[in-house]
Enzyme design. Structure first.
Site, mmCIF file in Angstrom:
data_model
loop_
_atom_site.group_PDB
_atom_site.id
_atom_site.type_symbol
_atom_site.label_atom_id
_atom_site.label_comp_id
_atom_site.label_asym_id
_atom_site.label_seq_id
_atom_site.Cartn_x
_atom_site.Cartn_y
_atom_site.Cartn_z
ATOM 1 C CG PHE A 148 -4.425 -1.818 -0.380
ATOM 2 C CD1 PHE A 148 -3.901 -2.630 0.617
ATOM 3 C CD2 PHE A 148 -5.754 -1.982 -0.733
ATOM 4 C CE1 PHE A 148 -4.669 -3.599 1.241
ATOM 5 C CE2 PHE A 148 -6.548 -2.942 -0.106
ATOM 6 C CZ PHE A 148 -6.009 -3.753 0.882
ATOM 7 C CB CYS A 149 1.041 -3.572 -2.227
ATOM 8 S SG CYS A 149 1.913 -2.211 -3.030
ATOM 9 C CB THR A 150 3.819 -3.860 2.061
ATOM 10 O OG1 THR A 150 3.212 -5.150 2.190
ATOM 11 C CG2 THR A 150 4.492 -3.498 3.377
ATOM 12 C CB ILE A 208 -0.239 -0.915 4.119
ATOM 13 C CG1 ILE A 208 -1.154 -1.588 3.091
ATOM 14 C CG2 ILE A 208 -0.785 -1.111 5.519
ATOM 15 C CD1 ILE A 208 -1.073 -3.104 3.104
ATOM 16 C CB CYS A 268 0.190 -0.638 -5.971
ATOM 17 S SG CYS A 268 -0.748 -1.407 -4.654
#
Length: 235
Positions: free
Chosen positions: A175-177, A204, A182
């Site tokens: 996962f990433c912001t 996120i 990703c």
């Protein structure tokens, strides 16, 4: 007066990306938009702030390109301007991994919606990796997620080479912001032979927007907008 921050990205072949720079920058100036938009042959990536009318004008302009008609934006309101200038930059990559020969159309992971994410990462057999940089991870992350301790995303391939192997790590969730890192991270792993690779769809930000704090597996805050703003649940 509240301003709106919009983030967006899309991996798509833009062979004419260089000639899009000037008209896009001029439009942003006209509409008093601030922030940064990156253009590359592999696509577009931006975080911009402005009025509702100004942002709509820029997004409508981008949607006029047949390759960007389905470009999605994520938005939050802010009481102050997180950016002072407007930049439209030409880049080799819209998110710098340092590897330009990944086939994003062929090698990609499985998207997991925010409402299925908790079940996935609660599986004891899955390795959950936070693909963001170290300072971001230290401010908040999902319970049990591994911190690769990278200072820059381009260090991620080295982390993979030294710590992960398809024969040992059968299931990996990342996962990433907002999802963009990703896209490349999952593509990298699939290209190296990892079979079950998952990514949080919308990142996120989508999770914090949609999942109530009572059901959340997120701890802390999420840095966005070039580290100037952090958000929690409900953004």
């Amino acid at each position: 007066m509240n301003q709106i921050v919009a983030t967006f990205y899309k991996f798509v072949r833009l062979t004419d990306f260089n000639i899009k720079q000037k008209p896009l920058l001029e439009l942003c100036y006209q509409k008093a938009i601030k922030g940064t938009i990156l253009l590359a042959q592999e696509g577009i990536n931006g975080t911009i702030v402005g009025s509702r009318q100004g942002l709509d004008a820029v997004i409508d302009y981008l949607h006029c390109d047949p390759r960007l008609t389905d470009l999605e934006t994520k938005e939050v309101s802010t009481e102050y301007l997180p950016f002072k200038k407007m930049k439209v930059r030409l880049k080799k990559e819209i998110v710098t991994l340092g590897i330009t020969d990944i086939n994003l159309a062929k090698n990609f992971g499985t998207y997991v919606d925010y409402n299925d994410w908790n079940n996935l990462i609660s599986d004891p057999k899955i390795l959950v990796i936070d693909t963001r940089n170290n300072y971001e991870v230290e401010m908040g992350s999902f319970k049990g997620a591994v911190n690769p301790k990278t200072n820059y995303f381009r260090e991620f391939p080295n982390y993979v080479a030294q710590n992960l192997h398809p024969s040992k790590h059968k299931k990996i969730a990342m996962f990433c912001t907002g999802g963009i890192r990703c896209e490349k991270a999952t593509s990298l792993l699939v290209s190296k032979g990892f079979k079950e690779v998952y990514q949080l769809k919308g990142g996120i930000l989508k999770y914090l927007e949609k999942v109530q704090s009572e059901q959340s597996l997120w701890n802390g805050e999420c840095f966005v907008f070039d580290k100037r703003v952090a958000v929690k649940h409900n953004l």
